[in-house]
Motif scaffolding. Structure first.
Motif, PDB file in Angstrom:
ATOM      1  N   THR A  28      65.460  69.877  31.360  1.00  0.00           N
ATOM      2  CA  THR A  28      65.767  71.098  31.852  1.00  0.00           C
ATOM      3  C   THR A  28      66.417  71.856  30.633  1.00  0.00           C
ATOM      4  O   THR A  28      66.796  71.270  29.561  1.00  0.00           O
ATOM      5  CB  THR A  28      67.165  70.825  32.925  1.00  0.00           C
TER       6      THR A  28
ATOM      7  N   ILE B 246      60.592  65.932  38.470  1.00  0.00           N
ATOM      8  CA  ILE B 246      59.885  67.040  38.032  1.00  0.00           C
ATOM      9  C   ILE B 246      58.700  67.330  39.274  1.00  0.00           C
ATOM     10  O   ILE B 246      58.598  68.582  39.696  1.00  0.00           O
ATOM     11  CB  ILE B 246      59.141  67.041  36.962  1.00  0.00           C
TER      12      ILE B 246
ATOM     13  N   ASN C 191      59.476  70.453  41.969  1.00  0.00           N
ATOM     14  CA  ASN C 191      58.686  71.486  41.714  1.00  0.00           C
ATOM     15  C   ASN C 191      57.289  71.894  42.440  1.00  0.00           C
ATOM     16  O   ASN C 191      56.415  72.227  41.911  1.00  0.00           O
ATOM     17  CB  ASN C 191      58.270  71.577  40.167  1.00  0.00           C
ATOM     18  N   ARG C 192      57.689  71.422  43.574  1.00  0.00           N
ATOM     19  CA  ARG C 192      56.303  71.341  44.601  1.00  0.00           C
ATOM     20  C   ARG C 192      55.778  72.810  44.860  1.00  0.00           C
ATOM     21  O   ARG C 192      54.657  73.103  44.816  1.00  0.00           O
ATOM     22  CB  ARG C 192      56.743  70.869  46.033  1.00  0.00           C
ATOM     23  N   ASP C 193      56.751  73.972  44.720  1.00  0.00           N
ATOM     24  CA  ASP C 193      56.248  75.126  44.794  1.00  0.00           C
ATOM     25  C   ASP C 193      55.644  75.704  43.542  1.00  0.00           C
ATOM     26  O   ASP C 193      54.576  76.462  43.882  1.00  0.00           O
ATOM     27  CB  ASP C 193      57.650  76.119  45.200  1.00  0.00           C
ATOM     28  N   VAL C 194      55.691  75.328  42.563  1.00  0.00           N
ATOM     29  CA  VAL C 194      54.914  75.682  41.448  1.00  0.00           C
ATOM     30  C   VAL C 194      53.830  74.830  41.102  1.00  0.00           C
ATOM     31  O   VAL C 194      53.022  75.027  40.278  1.00  0.00           O
ATOM     32  CB  VAL C 194      55.914  75.969  40.190  1.00  0.00           C
ATOM     33  N   LEU C 195      53.883  73.664  41.564  1.00  0.00           N
ATOM     34  CA  LEU C 195      52.579  72.541  41.371  1.00  0.00           C
ATOM     35  C   LEU C 195      51.787  72.480  42.590  1.00  0.00           C
ATOM     36  O   LEU C 195      51.082  71.672  42.890  1.00  0.00           O
ATOM     37  CB  LEU C 195      53.469  71.274  41.296  1.00  0.00           C
TER      38      LEU C 195
ATOM     39  N   GLU D 236      59.075  75.279  25.632  1.00  0.00           N
ATOM     40  CA  GLU D 236      59.076  76.384  26.864  1.00  0.00           C
ATOM     41  C   GLU D 236      59.078  77.831  26.409  1.00  0.00           C
ATOM     42  O   GLU D 236      59.068  78.644  26.898  1.00  0.00           O
ATOM     43  CB  GLU D 236      60.014  76.212  27.889  1.00  0.00           C
TER      44      GLU D 236
ATOM     45  N   VAL E 264      55.596  79.247  34.795  1.00  0.00           N
ATOM     46  CA  VAL E 264      56.437  77.997  34.890  1.00  0.00           C
ATOM     47  C   VAL E 264      55.617  76.865  35.486  1.00  0.00           C
ATOM     48  O   VAL E 264      56.047  75.676  34.921  1.00  0.00           O
ATOM     49  CB  VAL E 264      57.359  78.406  36.245  1.00  0.00           C
ATOM     50  N   SER E 265      54.570  77.020  36.001  1.00  0.00           N
ATOM     51  CA  SER E 265      53.578  75.797  36.531  1.00  0.00           C
ATOM     52  C   SER E 265      53.238  75.368  35.000  1.00  0.00           C
ATOM     53  O   SER E 265      53.273  73.999  35.074  1.00  0.00           O
ATOM     54  CB  SER E 265      52.691  76.361  37.357  1.00  0.00           C
TER      55      SER E 265
ATOM     56  N   VAL F 113      55.916  73.196  33.573  1.00  0.00           N
ATOM     57  CA  VAL F 113      56.240  71.820  34.315  1.00  0.00           C
ATOM     58  C   VAL F 113      55.111  70.920  34.178  1.00  0.00           C
ATOM     59  O   VAL F 113      55.366  69.899  33.997  1.00  0.00           O
ATOM     60  CB  VAL F 113      56.310  72.075  35.942  1.00  0.00           C
TER      61      VAL F 113
END
Length: 633
Positions: A73, A127, A131-135, A173, A184-185, A188
């Motif tokens: 993070t 992670i 981060n399901r939304d970006v993965l 990053e 972001v994806s 990650v």
């Protein structure tokens, strides 16, 4: 260093003999093998202490560790140090094993490695789950695929760099891509790759893969569930009514596109990137996540193809075939691993079965046409239901001409009867694999049925009107659809010529006596009173009879209806108007002789072909009122 290790020949006295010179390879006491081992050991011990300091700080079992803290993070500097320390620990362990496999340092290093791997397992899980939304597969495939070439190039460069550089680059990053910060994806994914590389190098790849497959498999399952994809058996599909199967096919067509374009492709991209350091791992990982789900997805079309056949099911079956055909290159690429060959096999099996089903349905369609017998004439000589059904069927089929060309390419058309030369002018064989010839043949079969339907009418004029209506319907459907390309302009022109011939025959058979009852040239001819009386009476009789028969007839196409009315008007009205104006005043009993004014004839002709007239009813008016109307023109 070279000054300490080697004795220069230039530094020796020129009076010294070669034998007196010290050898060039003599090693100084500082760099003896024992000293080298001592130096390396001290470096490794320092690395071990450094790694212990970093790793202990993130020990999950430490009483000072906050459960809310995570390495990956913020700016990730601590994460870079942690991965670097694990790499150093790994190097130290290799050194200590080579020195003494049973030393206490090895035991201590192993315990530290277990602490580090436990930490990385938690980070990896965090992670992935957070981060399901970006993965999700769509985000990965859309936002990352355009940069995959750059990412793969970056991975290649990292493999050639040091472990320290690898850590720094992977988890940065602030990497700039295309003039801006990475998505972001991508960030990650870089974190996941960094952890996976570290764990695999440290011998903990199995633990990493287990976490990854469990979480990603749940996402694939959830996505397919949300797309309403279910697993069916053949018996379930075969027992379903078509009203239930068709909505499931629509659902499958939508879901299959999402699965290929986004879900499976996204999983393949993610898997290839995260586990790029091991081809074997990324293959087994992707296979474990997607193989069974993909097989289940692509089994559905096979079940539909093997279920009960019906000619009306061909269009949805063609949709399934088209979907697989369109997406096959992507499917082949996504499931290119040897371990996913079963997916490719299932897709090919479904593809072949769908083609077989479509050919069977086309055969049934043609056979049902051949067996169809027209038993009852259509009222008013209108369009037969068979004509409507067949032509609409063929119009819809023509939208799949490219797919059908592929399906029928190795399935020659077998024709038992000789083919009309005008229909197949270039064919000398009784076999044809051309999709154009196959459609032309089906139209020809329909036209033969239409011809047989015309024989059902006792009134020859109505039989020709039946041919006009039905052939015009065929021509119209061909002209306004893809059938025009398949049938061809030459064949279409032949149909148009035949249509004009039928229309002419109708006029002659239905209205020929009316036309012949009038003088050929009433303006030039001078009829006697008796001849004029007979001419009017004959016209009254024939027109009344023709109108009585034709008033119930139908011409569905307004354009053809107007053409025939105009043609009849030109052949009847001018001659009758001249006769009416020239001889009407010769008769004392004019009302008994002249029953129709020209406007009456015109109005009655205008009312034709709507199928609303009653037999025997003719619209008439007095000759006086009609004459005043005529005079006002």
């Amino acid at each position: 260093m070279r000054g300490f290790i080697f004795t220069s020949s230039k530094a020796s006295s020129p009076t010294h003999s070669v034998a007196q010179s010290p050898p060039r390879t003599q090693v100084s006491p500082m760099t003896s093998p024992s000293h080298q081992r001592t130096f390396s050991a001290s470096i490794m011990e320092e690395d071990l202490l450094y790694a212990e300091e970093i790793i202990k700080r993130w020990d999950l079992d430490s009483p000072f560790y906050s459960k809310l803290d995570y390495l990956f993070t913020g700016d990730r500097r601590e994460a870079r140090l942690f991965v670097k320390s694990v790499n150093s620990l790994q190097s130290a362990m290799h050194f200590f094993v080579s020195e003494n496999a049973s030393s206490e340092k090895i035991v201590h290093a192993q315990k530290l490695m277990q602490v580090a791997m436990k930490r990385l397992e938690k980070e990896f899980y965090k992670i992935l789950s957070a981060n399901r939304d970006v993965l999700d597969s769509e985000s990965v495939s859309v936002s990352f695929s355009n940069r995959s070439s750059r990412a793969r190039s970056s991975v290649s460069d990292e493999d050639n760099a040091s472990d320290e550089d690898d850590s720094s680059v992977s988890m940065s990053e602030t990497t700039v891509s295309d003039g801006g910060r990475v998505s972001v994806s991508e960030t990650v994914m870089a974190d996941l790759k960094s952890i996976a590389d570290c764990m695999i190098r440290s011998g903990y790849g199995k633990e990493c893969v287990k976490i990854y497959t469990v979480l990603r498999k749940s996402i694939v399952d959830e996505t397919l569930y949300n797309l309403k994809i279910e697993k069916y058996s053949f018996n379930q599909i075969n027992k379903m009514d078509w009203d239930l199967i068709e909505p499931k096919i629509k659902t499958w067509l939508y879901a299959e596109k999402i699965a290929v374009k986004s879900l499976f492709s996204g999983e393949r991209i993610l898997c290839d990137y995260v586990f790029s350091s091991s081809e074997k791992i990324r293959e087994s990982c992707f296979s474990e996540i997607c193989k069974e789900r993909a097989i289940s997805l692509f089994e559905f079309p096979e079940l539909v193809a093997k279920s009960k056949k019906s000619t009306d099911r061909i269009f949805r079956t063609l949709d399934l075939y088209s979907a697989i055909s369109d997406h096959w290159p992507e499917i082949e690429t996504i499931f290119s691993f040897e371990s996913t060959a079963a997916v490719r096999t299932q897709v090919v099996t479904s593809f072949v079965k769908l083609g077989d089903a479509i050919r069977a349905m086309l055969t049934d369609f043609e056979a049902s046409m051949q067996k169809e017998t027209l038993k009852t004439p259509v009222t008013g000589g209108g369009i037969h239901p068979l004509t409507r059904y067949v032509m609409n069927y063929l119009v819809f089929l023509s939208d799949y001409s490219e797919v059908l060309s592929d399906i029928l390419s190795d399935w020659p058309l077998q024709i038992q009867s000789p083919l009309p030369e005008s229909y197949f002018p270039s064919k000398t064989s009784d076999e044809s694999s051309s999709i154009s010839d196959r459609f032309a043949w089906l139209v020809l079969v329909l036209l033969c049925k239409i011809d047989s339907g015309a024989d059902l009418y006792t009134d020859v004029a109505q039989s020709y009107l039946f041919l006009v209506n039905n052939l015009n319907y065929v021509v119209s459907k061909v002209s306004n659809s893809n059938l025009r390309i398949l049938i061809g302009d030459e064949r279409l022109e032949n149909h148009n010529q035949k249509l004009k011939q039928y229309a002419g025959n109708y006029e002659r058979m239905a209205w020929g006596k009316v036309i012949s009852s009038l003088p050929v040239n009433p303006t030039a001819e001078n009829l006697s009173v008796e001849d004029a009386r007979n001419c009017f009476r004959r016209f009254n009789l024939e027109f009344n009879e023709a109108y009585r028969k034709q008033s119930t007839c139908i011409i569905s196409d307004s354009k053809i209806r107007d053409v025939i009315k105009t043609s009849l008007g030109r052949k009847i009205l001018p001659a009758y108007r001249t006769l009416y104006e020239k001889y009407r005043g010769m008769f004392r009993d004019v009302d008994s002789v002249v029953r129709y004014a020209p406007d009456d004839v015109s109005n009655n002709l205008s009312d034709l072909f709507h199928g609303t007239g009653a037999p025997g009813s003719v619209n008439t008016s007095s000759h006086s009122s009609s004459s005043s109307s005529l005079g006002s023109r």
